[in-house]
Design an enzyme around this catalytic site. Sequence first.
Site, PDB file in Angstrom:
ATOM      1  N   GLY A 254      82.427  29.604 -67.913  1.00  0.00           N
ATOM      2  CA  GLY A 254      82.485  29.849 -69.056  1.00  0.00           C
ATOM      3  C   GLY A 254      83.556  29.862 -69.426  1.00  0.00           C
ATOM      4  O   GLY A 254      84.065  31.088 -69.919  1.00  0.00           O
ATOM      5  N   ALA A 255      84.448  28.919 -69.385  1.00  0.00           N
ATOM      6  CA  ALA A 255      85.944  28.947 -69.900  1.00  0.00           C
ATOM      7  C   ALA A 255      85.714  28.787 -70.871  1.00  0.00           C
ATOM      8  O   ALA A 255      87.310  28.145 -71.347  1.00  0.00           O
ATOM      9  CB  ALA A 255      86.336  28.560 -68.438  1.00  0.00           C
TER      10      ALA A 255
ATOM     11  N   SER B  92      85.289  29.901 -73.821  1.00  0.00           N
ATOM     12  CA  SER B  92      86.082  30.844 -74.580  1.00  0.00           C
ATOM     13  C   SER B  92      85.964  32.155 -74.484  1.00  0.00           C
ATOM     14  O   SER B  92      85.901  32.306 -73.363  1.00  0.00           O
ATOM     15  CB  SER B  92      84.970  31.143 -75.548  1.00  0.00           C
ATOM     16  OG  SER B  92      83.136  31.868 -75.537  1.00  0.00           O
ATOM     17  N   GLY B  93      86.122  33.547 -74.752  1.00  0.00           N
ATOM     18  CA  GLY B  93      86.273  34.818 -74.218  1.00  0.00           C
ATOM     19  C   GLY B  93      87.418  35.045 -73.229  1.00  0.00           C
ATOM     20  O   GLY B  93      88.290  35.049 -72.782  1.00  0.00           O
TER      21      GLY B  93
ATOM     22  N   GLY C 298      86.466  34.593 -70.197  1.00  0.00           N
ATOM     23  CA  GLY C 298      86.384  33.368 -68.827  1.00  0.00           C
ATOM     24  C   GLY C 298      87.869  32.275 -69.855  1.00  0.00           C
ATOM     25  O   GLY C 298      88.738  32.100 -68.678  1.00  0.00           O
TER      26      GLY C 298
ATOM     27  N   SER D 255      78.740  44.615 -65.619  1.00  0.00           N
ATOM     28  CA  SER D 255      79.078  45.348 -66.009  1.00  0.00           C
ATOM     29  C   SER D 255      78.866  46.746 -65.597  1.00  0.00           C
ATOM     30  O   SER D 255      78.303  46.868 -64.833  1.00  0.00           O
ATOM     31  CB  SER D 255      78.573  45.098 -67.040  1.00  0.00           C
ATOM     32  OG  SER D 255      78.291  45.905 -68.052  1.00  0.00           O
TER      33      SER D 255
ATOM     34  N   TYR E 289      69.046  42.305 -70.003  1.00  0.00           N
ATOM     35  CA  TYR E 289      70.901  41.770 -69.315  1.00  0.00           C
ATOM     36  C   TYR E 289      71.452  43.224 -67.791  1.00  0.00           C
ATOM     37  O   TYR E 289      71.902  41.973 -67.106  1.00  0.00           O
ATOM     38  CB  TYR E 289      71.777  42.511 -70.519  1.00  0.00           C
ATOM     39  CG  TYR E 289      73.644  42.007 -70.377  1.00  0.00           C
ATOM     40  CD1 TYR E 289      73.335  41.008 -70.259  1.00  0.00           C
ATOM     41  CD2 TYR E 289      73.749  43.188 -70.430  1.00  0.00           C
ATOM     42  CE1 TYR E 289      75.212  40.801 -70.232  1.00  0.00           C
ATOM     43  CE2 TYR E 289      75.286  42.818 -70.398  1.00  0.00           C
ATOM     44  CZ  TYR E 289      75.647  42.045 -69.879  1.00  0.00           C
ATOM     45  OH  TYR E 289      77.223  41.649 -70.128  1.00  0.00           O
TER      46      TYR E 289
END
Length: 286
Positions: free
Chosen positions: A4-5, A7-8, A10, A133, A158
């Site tokens: 997940g790199a 954006s954000g 990652g 989380s 989630y």
Amino acid sequence: MVTGASSGIGKEIASGLAGLGATVVLVCRDAVRGQSALSEIQQSSGNKSLDLLLADLSSQKQVRSLAGDFRRKYNALNVLVNNAGVITEKRCLTEDGIEMTFAVNYLAYFLLTNLLVDVLKASAPSRIVNITSMIHKSIKLDFDNLQGEKKFNRDLIYAQSKLADIIFTYELARRLENTGVTVTCACPGATATHIWERSSKFMNTLFKIFMKEPSEGARIPLYLASSPEVEGVTCQYFQARQHLKNSRVNPANTMAKSSRETYDRDVAKKLWETSEALTGLRAILT
């Protein structure tokens, strides 16, 4: 390797590791966004030892291909950061017939890590960092509704995926004891990332006002992935604190207790067996 790199959080973790001089493999779903992130990180860090591997982590076939692609190109893996995540407003299934949130946020972590665990062991000392989380504290695993089969609620599903990540972290750490591979998990705190893109305009406004920037959310995961201060630290949960922005990251102010259920070994055993069945993965850890 950071999933997940594009954006954000990652992207920020990958950037931080690149800044330390590491060879970093960015795992992204979209080629255009992935290449853009890689180029931006190269330019900002001056590190040319970056690579891009493409995979849609909702697909178990692509997760397996990702592991194979990595093995063909590299013979060592010192850090694996399982960061990729999604949240969906409605229940939808992957090509494998798995609910999307559970598939990406948890099963992909389980499958990819198991497919690469022998490389991590051979590369020891090495580290696995799973992104979770604090929302996990609001629920317990419902094995009859892990994928929203009976009732789908976005936040519930989630939260279950993030709870599963912590239970997996602890169980994996126990299985990897004395191998030189550490396993930790981190709650980065409420962070404004693309995972919330499909939320209402009202919620997006709140996110922009109250959520931290991805660079701030990446601090704890980056610390766990790279700091000599946590060398050998395993089977632990780290959680961002409100005062983190103006404080130095260290175990004293970020190591925390996760929910009671995360320490239940019977639950961990059942989740592991369920995960093996859902991924078709043979037990390769003893």
